[in-house]
Design a protein around this motif. Structure first.
Motif, mmCIF file in Angstrom:
data_model
loop_
_atom_site.group_PDB
_atom_site.id
_atom_site.type_symbol
_atom_site.label_atom_id
_atom_site.label_comp_id
_atom_site.label_asym_id
_atom_site.label_seq_id
_atom_site.Cartn_x
_atom_site.Cartn_y
_atom_site.Cartn_z
ATOM 1 N N ASP A 229 4.840 4.126 -8.475
ATOM 2 C CA ASP A 229 4.558 2.691 -8.481
ATOM 3 C C ASP A 229 4.780 2.157 -7.073
ATOM 4 O O ASP A 229 4.816 2.925 -6.112
ATOM 5 C CB ASP A 229 5.469 1.977 -9.485
ATOM 6 C CG ASP A 229 6.940 2.381 -9.333
ATOM 7 O OD1 ASP A 229 7.379 2.552 -8.162
ATOM 8 O OD2 ASP A 229 7.641 2.558 -10.343
ATOM 9 N N MET A 230 4.935 0.865 -6.948
ATOM 10 C CA MET A 230 5.196 0.258 -5.637
ATOM 11 C C MET A 230 6.611 -0.316 -5.582
ATOM 12 O O MET A 230 6.870 -1.277 -4.857
ATOM 13 C CB MET A 230 4.163 -0.823 -5.326
ATOM 14 C CG MET A 230 2.771 -0.279 -5.062
ATOM 15 S SD MET A 230 1.682 -1.502 -4.340
ATOM 16 C CE MET A 230 0.188 -0.537 -4.103
ATOM 17 N N ASN B 227 -10.338 8.167 -4.646
ATOM 18 C CA ASN B 227 -9.330 9.221 -4.517
ATOM 19 C C ASN B 227 -9.820 10.506 -5.182
ATOM 20 O O ASN B 227 -10.555 10.466 -6.173
ATOM 21 C CB ASN B 227 -8.016 8.770 -5.161
ATOM 22 C CG ASN B 227 -7.374 7.626 -4.407
ATOM 23 O OD1 ASN B 227 -7.215 7.693 -3.195
ATOM 24 N ND2 ASN B 227 -7.014 6.565 -5.119
ATOM 25 N N SER C 40 -3.664 3.972 -2.440
ATOM 26 C CA SER C 40 -3.699 2.929 -3.474
ATOM 27 C C SER C 40 -4.780 1.889 -3.209
ATOM 28 O O SER C 40 -5.172 1.163 -4.125
ATOM 29 C CB SER C 40 -2.331 2.248 -3.578
ATOM 30 O OG SER C 40 -1.990 1.613 -2.349
ATOM 31 N N ASP C 41 -5.261 1.790 -1.957
ATOM 32 C CA ASP C 41 -6.318 0.829 -1.626
ATOM 33 C C ASP C 41 -7.721 1.391 -1.856
ATOM 34 O O ASP C 41 -8.712 0.675 -1.682
ATOM 35 C CB ASP C 41 -6.199 0.388 -0.165
ATOM 36 C CG ASP C 41 -5.128 -0.675 0.037
ATOM 37 O OD1 ASP C 41 -4.544 -1.106 -0.976
ATOM 38 O OD2 ASP C 41 -4.881 -1.061 1.195
ATOM 39 N N TYR D 131 -4.316 10.620 -1.425
ATOM 40 C CA TYR D 131 -4.239 9.478 -2.340
ATOM 41 C C TYR D 131 -3.999 8.216 -1.526
ATOM 42 O O TYR D 131 -3.185 8.189 -0.599
ATOM 43 C CB TYR D 131 -3.105 9.624 -3.359
ATOM 44 C CG TYR D 131 -2.943 8.388 -4.211
ATOM 45 C CD1 TYR D 131 -3.773 8.165 -5.301
ATOM 46 C CD2 TYR D 131 -2.012 7.404 -3.872
ATOM 47 C CE1 TYR D 131 -3.660 7.005 -6.053
ATOM 48 C CE2 TYR D 131 -1.888 6.246 -4.632
ATOM 49 C CZ TYR D 131 -2.716 6.049 -5.710
ATOM 50 O OH TYR D 131 -2.613 4.895 -6.443
ATOM 51 N N CYS E 237 7.553 7.447 -6.156
ATOM 52 C CA CYS E 237 6.370 7.834 -5.372
ATOM 53 C C CYS E 237 5.903 9.248 -5.718
ATOM 54 O O CYS E 237 5.369 9.973 -4.876
ATOM 55 C CB CYS E 237 6.652 7.724 -3.875
ATOM 56 S SG CYS E 237 8.211 8.476 -3.307
ATOM 57 N N TYR F 163 -1.413 9.802 -8.692
ATOM 58 C CA TYR F 163 -0.169 9.143 -8.311
ATOM 59 C C TYR F 163 0.558 8.712 -9.570
ATOM 60 O O TYR F 163 0.062 7.903 -10.352
ATOM 61 C CB TYR F 163 -0.485 7.938 -7.429
ATOM 62 C CG TYR F 163 0.740 7.268 -6.837
ATOM 63 C CD1 TYR F 163 1.572 7.941 -5.955
ATOM 64 C CD2 TYR F 163 1.054 5.950 -7.164
ATOM 65 C CE1 TYR F 163 2.689 7.333 -5.399
ATOM 66 C CE2 TYR F 163 2.174 5.319 -6.617
ATOM 67 C CZ TYR F 163 2.981 6.016 -5.734
ATOM 68 O OH TYR F 163 4.089 5.406 -5.188
ATOM 69 N N ARG G 259 0.838 -1.195 0.000
ATOM 70 C CA ARG G 259 0.000 0.000 0.000
ATOM 71 C C ARG G 259 0.876 1.250 0.000
ATOM 72 O O ARG G 259 1.918 1.287 0.657
ATOM 73 C CB ARG G 259 -0.917 -0.001 1.224
ATOM 74 C CG ARG G 259 -1.967 1.090 1.258
ATOM 75 C CD ARG G 259 -2.746 0.989 2.566
ATOM 76 N NE ARG G 259 -3.848 1.936 2.650
ATOM 77 C CZ ARG G 259 -4.589 2.129 3.744
ATOM 78 N NH1 ARG G 259 -4.336 1.422 4.844
ATOM 79 N NH2 ARG G 259 -5.575 2.999 3.741
#
Length: 522
Positions: A316-317, A307, A302-303, A300, A321, A313, A280
């Motif tokens: 990525d993960m 948003n 991601s879950d 924001y 960021c 965003y 996350r």
């Protein structure tokens, strides 16, 4: 003397007036560098597409690029020898051309010296001497001597746990360029030479006092930075870096907050290293200046599927960021912080600081032209840039000509092959904030030639050619009507007689037929 036809004369005038469509842009008109550092002077150019030669449009070929040094403040006066010359193999080793012969003209200066305290100018040359081009202004480099470096840490806490990661940055209040530095720990030189010192998987042996200095200038040695590593457990290896800790944005613009992170690799759980995985990512807003406060809801998540659409965003993960804020509002005047969440509650991480956004309302945009002259000839090109002294981000603007909206929405307005209809007053404003409307930029397109581009000697020569042309035409007209016969004799006055038109010669009669002769006889 030969008489020049009209096409050749106009061709000469266009060449003397200058080439059409070429520009040189320096994003930084001045910069600061510490002696011994490496300075990069970004530069882009638009090469000439065609020029008029005898009434014919000819595509030139770019054959040479040079950089030279001018002692005039921000003004370019052609000096030799050049600091860089694409035609020469004997360049000064400290000057490296990072560009090409297409659009990039960036120059890099290594081991900056006091003699580099000057203005540097770019010049392009093509395969026709009439259309060589260099802009009137360059990049001014201010050289500062013996400014101390300083160490900036990716962590606000100087006490770190075993297994953590920290990045130390050797920076200067003046130099924003690539640095070659020497790192020291407790007075002993380390092998690293880059501006960033990465300390991964910290142990107690990493504790100590760190200093740094420019490799070519030890007078810049920084104050000691004390680092202490304890034996406490915790997540291993996570960091969040914001290249800019603060930024400025105009209401209605789009702001981009660059951000990179190093995900945690493991967590120490009862003496056993447990691998972690990012599950996350979140961005939060805090109205405490540059202090992170975990508040909800996030801007924001991601879950989340709800948003706010203004916050996008771009990351990525893995390592990126970056956050983008569209249509900046006054309520965005705050600090924004990134947080990573992993599959273990002991590995969640947020940097103690964030990015502070300063929102300014009602600042007028301004129009910057690729040409210093507001008067143009037909078929010339010009680029108008809608900019702000505050916003350095992507802009969506509205362009106007004489108060009428144009279809373009980008920050640059390209006007190619100008006609008289392009004359007028141009303005621009942020698409979502008409309070930012700029002052009018007047543009005038003339069908004739701008004589102010031609020097006095050239004007005198053209006038002389014109006088000879008139004289030859006058004499030719006299000769066509008649010639002058001059007679002289003692006691006689000279007289002039016109030639009398010569009568055509007698044409012999055609022989008569027998019938005609008999008819005449009768």
């Amino acid at each position: 003397m030969a008489v020049w036809d009209k096409n050749r004369l106009w061709g000469l005038l266009f060449l003397l007036a200058g080439a059409v469509g070429q520009t040189v842009i320096y994003p930084l008109t001045s910069t600061c560098a510490v002696r011994g550092s490496t300075a990069t002077l970004p530069c882009t150019f638009t090469p000439l597409k065609t020029f008029s030669d005898g009434g014919r449009e000819v595509p030139p070929e770019l054959i040479r690029v040079v950089w030279y040094q001018s002692q005039q403040h921000q003004l370019c006066q052609l000096n030799k020898p050049f600091v860089y010359d694409s035609d020469s193999k004997n360049h000064k080793q400290r000057f490296e051309y990072l560009g090409d012969k297409k659009t990039n003209c960036t120059l890099q200066i290594r081991d900056v010296q006091q003699r580099d305290h000057a203005t540097f100018c770019f010049r392009m040359e093509v395969d026709h001497t009439k259309v060589h081009f260099n802009i009137s202004r360059g990049v001014t480099v201010r050289v500062v001597d013996s400014t101390k470096m300083r160490i900036i840490s990716s962590s606000d806490d100087k006490k770190l746990s075993r297994g953590e990661t920290v990045t130390l940055l050797c920076a200067s209040v003046c130099t924003f360029h690539q640095l070659e530095v020497t790192w020291f720990k407790d007075g002993h030189a380390l092998s690293e030479t880059g501006p960033s010192l990465e300390l991964d998987f910290l142990t107690a042996e990493d504790s100590g006092n760190y200093t740094c200095a420019l490799k070519a200038n030890m007078e810049t040695l920084s104050e000691p930075y004390s680092l202490q590593v304890t034996g406490e457990t915790g997540a291993v290896g996570q960091t969040v870096n914001y290249p800019f800790t603060s930024t400025c944005a105009v209401t209605g613009s789009t702001a981009t907050l660059p951000c990179t992170f190093t995900p945690p690799k493991s967590v120490d759980q009862r003496g056993r290293e447990v691998p972690l995985k990012i599950v996350r990512v979140l961005w939060y807003q805090s109205h405490c200046y540059q202090l992170y406060q975990l508040t909800k809801p996030s801007v924001y998540d991601s879950d989340s599927t709800n948003n706010k659409p203004r916050y996008q965003y771009l990351g990525d993960m893995k390592t990126n960021c970056t956050l983008q804020i569209r249509d900046v509002q006054q309520r965005d005047n705050a600090s924004f912080s990134f947080r990573m969440g992993v599959n273990h509650r002991g590995g969640h991480f947020t940097n103690g600081t964030g990015v502070t956004v300063r929102v300014t309302d009602g600042i007028q945009m301004r129009i910057i032209s690729s040409s210093d002259d507001n008067k143009f000839r037909k078929k010339e090109n010009v680029t108008l840039l809608c900019a702000s002294v505050c916003t350095f981000h992507h802009l969506e603007v509205t362009w106007f000509k004489d108060g009428c909206i144009l279809s373009e929405t980008g920050s640059s307005l390209q006007l190619s092959s100008l006609t008289v209809e392009d004359s007028g007053n141009y303005t621009c404003a942020l698409k979502t904030n008409m309070k930012t409307l700029s002052e009018p930029h007047s543009l005038q397109v003339e069908a004739g030639v701008k004589l102010d581009k031609v020097d006095n000697l050239t004007v005198a020569r053209l006038l002389l050619f014109s006088a000879h042309t008139v004289l030859i035409l006058f004499l030719a007209s006299v000769i066509l009507k008649g010639r002058v016969v001059c007679r002289s004799g003692e006691g006689q006055q000279q007289t002039a007689e016109r030639l009398v038109a010569v009568q055509p010669p007698d044409v012999p009669e055609e022989p008569r037929t027998n019938e005609e002769e008999r008819g005449q006889a009768v």
